[in-house]
Write a protein that holds these residues in place. Sequence first.
Motif, PDB file in Angstrom:
ATOM      1  N   PRO A  62       6.391  -1.787   7.657  1.00 53.67           N
ATOM      2  CA  PRO A  62       5.203  -1.782   8.514  1.00 53.67           C
ATOM      3  C   PRO A  62       5.466  -2.515   9.825  1.00 53.67           C
ATOM      4  O   PRO A  62       6.443  -3.265   9.945  1.00 53.67           O
ATOM      5  N   ALA A  98       0.824  -1.207   0.000  1.00 51.37           N
ATOM      6  CA  ALA A  98       0.000   0.000   0.000  1.00 51.37           C
ATOM      7  C   ALA A  98       0.857   1.256   0.000  1.00 51.37           C
ATOM      8  O   ALA A  98       0.366   2.338  -0.296  1.00 51.37           O
ATOM      9  N   ALA A  99       2.150   1.135   0.328  1.00 52.67           N
ATOM     10  CA  ALA A  99       3.021   2.309   0.357  1.00 52.67           C
ATOM     11  C   ALA A  99       3.893   2.394  -0.890  1.00 52.67           C
ATOM     12  O   ALA A  99       4.876   3.124  -0.905  1.00 52.67           O
ATOM     13  N   TYR A 110       9.123   1.957   3.440  1.00 52.75           N
ATOM     14  CA  TYR A 110       8.236   1.770   4.591  1.00 52.75           C
ATOM     15  C   TYR A 110       8.356   0.353   5.114  1.00 52.75           C
ATOM     16  O   TYR A 110       8.176  -0.615   4.370  1.00 52.75           O
ATOM     17  N   ARG A 141       1.646   5.293   9.800  1.00 50.68           N
ATOM     18  CA  ARG A 141       0.847   4.828   8.651  1.00 50.68           C
ATOM     19  C   ARG A 141       0.292   6.004   7.861  1.00 50.68           C
ATOM     20  O   ARG A 141       0.224   5.957   6.633  1.00 50.68           O
ATOM     21  N   GLN A 172      13.214  -4.603   1.842  1.00 49.88           N
ATOM     22  CA  GLN A 172      12.262  -4.066   0.866  1.00 49.88           C
ATOM     23  C   GLN A 172      12.084  -2.564   1.047  1.00 49.88           C
ATOM     24  O   GLN A 172      11.852  -1.849   0.076  1.00 49.88           O
ATOM     25  N   ARG A 199       5.029   8.048  -2.459  1.00 45.67           N
ATOM     26  CA  ARG A 199       5.361   6.617  -2.519  1.00 45.67           C
ATOM     27  C   ARG A 199       6.582   6.354  -3.392  1.00 45.67           C
ATOM     28  O   ARG A 199       7.282   5.367  -3.185  1.00 45.67           O
ATOM     29  N   ARG A 200       6.810   7.216  -4.366  1.00 49.21           N
ATOM     30  CA  ARG A 200       7.989   7.026  -5.223  1.00 49.21           C
ATOM     31  C   ARG A 200       9.275   7.280  -4.465  1.00 49.21           C
ATOM     32  O   ARG A 200      10.336   6.883  -4.917  1.00 49.21           O
ATOM     33  N   LEU A 226       9.569   6.850  -0.963  1.00 45.89           N
ATOM     34  CA  LEU A 226       9.363   6.376   0.398  1.00 45.89           C
ATOM     35  C   LEU A 226       9.833   4.927   0.552  1.00 45.89           C
ATOM     36  O   LEU A 226       9.665   4.105  -0.341  1.00 45.89           O
ATOM     37  N   PRO A 266       4.210   3.008  -5.237  1.00 50.37           N
ATOM     38  CA  PRO A 266       3.487   3.798  -6.251  1.00 50.37           C
ATOM     39  C   PRO A 266       2.432   2.999  -7.018  1.00 50.37           C
ATOM     40  O   PRO A 266       1.527   3.576  -7.591  1.00 50.37           O
ATOM     41  N   VAL A 287       8.270  -6.397  -4.783  1.00 59.41           N
ATOM     42  CA  VAL A 287       8.150  -5.032  -4.253  1.00 59.41           C
ATOM     43  C   VAL A 287       8.854  -4.047  -5.184  1.00 59.41           C
ATOM     44  O   VAL A 287       8.351  -2.954  -5.444  1.00 59.41           O
ATOM     45  N   ALA A 329       3.107   7.223   5.844  1.00 58.05           N
ATOM     46  CA  ALA A 329       3.475   6.264   4.792  1.00 58.05           C
ATOM     47  C   ALA A 329       2.363   6.118   3.757  1.00 58.05           C
ATOM     48  O   ALA A 329       2.429   5.224   2.912  1.00 58.05           O
ATOM     49  N   THR A 330       1.344   6.931   3.842  1.00 56.03           N
ATOM     50  CA  THR A 330       0.221   6.967   2.886  1.00 56.03           C
ATOM     51  C   THR A 330      -0.539   5.650   2.797  1.00 56.03           C
ATOM     52  O   THR A 330      -1.094   5.296   1.768  1.00 56.03           O
ATOM     53  N   THR A 331      -0.594   4.902   3.903  1.00 61.20           N
ATOM     54  CA  THR A 331      -1.424   3.699   3.858  1.00 61.20           C
ATOM     55  C   THR A 331      -2.706   3.895   4.651  1.00 61.20           C
ATOM     56  O   THR A 331      -3.535   3.001   4.706  1.00 61.20           O
ATOM     57  N   ALA A 336      -5.655   4.730   1.010  1.00 62.52           N
ATOM     58  CA  ALA A 336      -5.449   5.951   1.786  1.00 62.52           C
ATOM     59  C   ALA A 336      -6.240   7.130   1.237  1.00 62.52           C
ATOM     60  O   ALA A 336      -6.004   8.265   1.628  1.00 62.52           O
TER      61      ALA A 336
END
Lengths: 274, 284, 201
Positions: free
Chosen positions: B84, A149-150, B82, B47, B150, B77-78, B80, A152, B102, B50-52, A271
Amino acid sequence: MTTGDWHIPPGLLERYLDGSLDPVGVMSVEAHLVRCARCRTAVPADGGWLATSWERIAAEVAAPAPPLTERLLHGAGVPGHLARLLAATPALSRAWAAAVAVALGFAVAAAHLAGHGFLAFLTLAPVLPTAGIALAYGRRIDPAHETYAATPMAGAPLLLVRSTAVLLTALALTALAVPLLPAATMPSVAWAWLLPALTTTSGCLALATRVPLPLAAVALGGGWVAVVTGVGAVTGDRTLPFRPGAQVLYGCAVALLTLVLYVRRHRLDPAEPR
Amino acid sequence: MTPTVTVRGLRKRYGHTAVLDGLDIAFGAGVTGLLGPNGAGKTTLLRCLATTLAPDAGELRVLGLDPATASGRTGVRRRLGYLPQDPGFYPHFTVFETLDYVAILKEMTDRRERHREVTRVLAEVGLADRARTKVRKLSGGMRQRLALAQALLDEPDLLVLDEPTVGLDPEQRLRLRALVSRLGESRTVLLSTHQTEDVAALCERVVVMDGGRILFDGTPAGLAAVAAGRVSLGDHRPGPGALFWRTADGRYRTIGDTPADAVPAEPTVEDGYLLLVGRTQEAA
Amino acid sequence: MRPLSLRFPRKRPHPPPVSPSSDDHDLMAAVAAERVEALRLLHDRHAPWLRARLLRRCADPDLVDDAIQDTFVAIWRGARRYSPQGDDAAAWIWTIAVRRLASALRRPGGRWIAAAALADTALAETGARLASAEDSVLLGVEHGDLGGALARLSPELRAVIQATVLDGLTVREASRLLGIPEGTVKTRLMRAKARLREELA
């Protein structure tokens, strides 16, 4: 094989390497090199180049050879990375793929046993991809969902890639079952599930822009079965939902639902503010 | 220095529980540690960054972008990486396949380049010789390192690491600290942890959170200083209600009011943290 | 559920430990047993001369590096099919490498160095295969008459000889590389061989 006692003298090798050797010398060097380990060792190795070269090979060697499906997709012109994503998807829901095969088996058997048994096949086929999509994407289904989810590709791109993989798998399995249907089933009827399957799939994804995906899948899969049986019961003609007139309707629905999906695709992002 | 991440009035509630209640904070380059008990809101904050997860209210600026918009999220996201809190994997994938997948999701489309990057991060976390091992055969510590690997793919500018040291043995934790502090030299690293030693060892800034609010924001030395004059060592067991434990040499270390026969002791980051969190939990 | 595997489980005798002094055949056996360190030894042993020789076929060092990478990956994946022949694996590895380079060059932008510049290098081995006393003829330094005979061939004929005989490419591969029909490759090859036989008779 022996090479005799002759070996490439240092000066000759140097001139071979820097490209200044005359043609007869070059051909001798090359012909000799492939047969003489001692002279091959004399070719100087650039340590930095050798290390980089090995790193690149180590990376490839660690990577598994692509599976058959991936190679086929790649051969069919799908870019390598997309082929990778597509091929990995049905494996995520292997139980679904197995269930599809079993369900199709039962439907084919029903078509042989009962007079209108092929209707069960036509009713079942459009349900299969929606179930597969619900089982291939989502926080509860996918253990790596939070990680992905994180990235692109999160949201619509990943969901659509996986839905495509599931849809293609379901369509292929169903198509494989078609020749097993009774010969009495007319060819046009045997393929009457195709547009309904595209309708339920695009409908499921379009609805998922509003409600959670599993709910959308249940709504479309269940809704389809309810409509088909309902229409059959009310009109008394159980083949009505598969007639050409209905097929035109499905075609329009697919176009409309795909448009809705495109316009609302951002809502598929986990999100996206609600 | 301009902050990489700005948070203003961030709110998030689940049912009737407000996990984040109007949080304001900014983060810049370097390693920042988030410290707090379970349920403090650390994971929810990370979170959102991290845009989730979409916050209920508030403004976020991450790497100059707004995660409330689709294009802003993709932009974040490009750049980042993350990790979790509870990273899941596909058990039938190999270590290499896991990272390759990933990397594809991180839009690395060139196969050779991608595989080189996967090999690089595997070496970073010490898993190079496990590339062809199935994930289901990995130990907990190895999975945690895989999860970190990852996050490092494609050299992100912002690293969000939710409890990166969980499941690592002491030697691996040391290696992780070395790696994270090196990453923090040129980029923004946000990590959450329960381990005060991690914070003391590698964070130049520490933020203590509890109940969705910030209790402390400063340097590890500053956090230790919170407990100045409030830590003591004595030979006798303190009375009820005091926070204390028996040390290896048989003396009692007390945080809070100094018992009659005890002498003041040098406070640590952990003392400061316990004092802060203990205070709020008493008040609650 | 596991994917069905069409491969039977293989029980192989454990290959002996490898070291820089192991010969190519032992290293290949270890590679077949998926021992990465054996592949590395093979790489370090053969990559330098492969690179030197491939650079005489293609001036683009990136394409040469890619071909070398592909070669050792192919060795890794195909090691089980390797059957030891001769003293070492050099000739076998060369065949793989030049094929890889050829297929890379087939892609847009690839540049196979024209026969005019390099065809001469083909001469020695061409003659070697045509002559019966192979080893003596190979040492073209001492046997200049073969070199002379080959040098007198037209560049077109030498290009075909180079691609097919020296580099071991198939007629089809050669036709793609040189941009001429397969039939033309065949007729040129026959003419070249006939002319060499005449000259050496």
